[in-house]
Design a protein around this motif. Structure first.
Motif, PDB file in Angstrom:
ATOM      1  N   SER A  73      39.322 -10.351  15.676  1.00  0.00           N
ATOM      2  CA  SER A  73      38.189 -10.914  14.923  1.00  0.00           C
ATOM      3  C   SER A  73      37.146 -11.537  15.848  1.00  0.00           C
ATOM      4  O   SER A  73      36.585 -12.596  15.557  1.00  0.00           O
ATOM      5  CB  SER A  73      38.675 -11.950  13.906  1.00  0.00           C
ATOM      6  N   LEU A  74      36.882 -10.878  16.967  1.00  0.00           N
ATOM      7  CA  LEU A  74      35.922 -11.413  17.929  1.00  0.00           C
ATOM      8  C   LEU A  74      34.505 -11.116  17.485  1.00  0.00           C
ATOM      9  O   LEU A  74      34.187  -9.993  17.111  1.00  0.00           O
ATOM     10  CB  LEU A  74      36.161 -10.802  19.316  1.00  0.00           C
ATOM     11  N   GLU A  75      33.690 -12.144  17.554  1.00  0.00           N
ATOM     12  CA  GLU A  75      32.265 -11.974  17.302  1.00  0.00           C
ATOM     13  C   GLU A  75      31.526 -12.510  18.513  1.00  0.00           C
ATOM     14  O   GLU A  75      31.663 -11.953  19.587  1.00  0.00           O
ATOM     15  CB  GLU A  75      31.894 -12.630  15.984  1.00  0.00           C
ATOM     16  N   THR A 128      33.873 -16.866  21.965  1.00  0.00           N
ATOM     17  CA  THR A 128      35.251 -16.559  22.335  1.00  0.00           C
ATOM     18  C   THR A 128      35.770 -17.607  23.313  1.00  0.00           C
ATOM     19  O   THR A 128      35.000 -18.366  23.902  1.00  0.00           O
ATOM     20  CB  THR A 128      35.373 -15.167  22.997  1.00  0.00           C
ATOM     21  N   GLU A 169      39.122 -15.574  19.431  1.00  0.00           N
ATOM     22  CA  GLU A 169      37.943 -15.993  18.677  1.00  0.00           C
ATOM     23  C   GLU A 169      37.997 -17.521  18.705  1.00  0.00           C
ATOM     24  O   GLU A 169      39.076 -18.107  18.575  1.00  0.00           O
ATOM     25  CB  GLU A 169      38.021 -15.434  17.247  1.00  0.00           C
ATOM     26  N   ARG A 209      38.187  -5.717  19.505  1.00  0.00           N
ATOM     27  CA  ARG A 209      37.352  -6.789  18.940  1.00  0.00           C
ATOM     28  C   ARG A 209      37.736  -7.038  17.491  1.00  0.00           C
ATOM     29  O   ARG A 209      37.865  -8.182  17.055  1.00  0.00           O
ATOM     30  CB  ARG A 209      35.868  -6.413  18.988  1.00  0.00           C
TER      31      ARG A 209
END
Length: 152
Positions: A103-105, A108, A121, A99
């Motif tokens: 830079s996954l929050e 997606t 992302e 993650r």
């Protein structure tokens, strides 16, 4: 075969729901197991069904452990590779290190690329799409041997 882009929200536990149209194939043909790793030149993750990943591993096995570039290449892909299982709701957990890499929050994009998926992302996906479109428009496709005779 996987194709299309799907906007998917990642939950607070780092899980994404694989779109229903892919779940049966992943469960039946691949025992619900996917391998997730980092891309070698983009800030996204690669998600392979198990049998597709095994083909990648066979190629990686042929690379040298003594050549610094080949060893680094193997380390990057294999060192980040994680086995992930679809749960009963068709979700997979994205490991925290992966993650962070992408830079996954919350928002997606899961993109089908025939034999694998990319996980981006959302804003990074849009940026690379814009960059890719600009690249295509700036090039003479006829000068590319593989694209010169490609027709739709």
């Amino acid at each position: 075969m996987f194709r299309g882009a799907s906007a998917i929200n990642m939950d607070a536990k780092g899980r994404i729901a694989i779109p229903a149209r892919y779940r049966d194939a992943l469960r039946v043909e691949h025992a619900g197991t996917v391998i997730m790793t980092v891309d070698i030149d983009a800030a996204c993750l690669l998600i392979y069904p198990l049998h597709e990943w095994e083909q990648i591993e066979a190629k990686l096995k042929l690379l040298s452990d003594t050549d610094p570039l080949e060893r680094s290449f193997k380390r990057k892909l294999l060192g980040h590779a994680q086995d992930c299982e679809l749960d009963s709701h068709g979700r997979i957990v994205i490991p925290p290190a992966l993650r962070s890499f992408a830079s996954l929050e919350k928002k997606t994009m899961l993109v089908g690329l025939l034999n694998k998926f990319e996980l981006w992302e959302e804003s990074a996906w849009q940026q690379q799409m814009d960059d890719g479109n600009a690249l295509i428009q700036s090039q003479d496709l006829a000068s590319n041997e593989r694209l010169a005779h490609f027709s739709l």
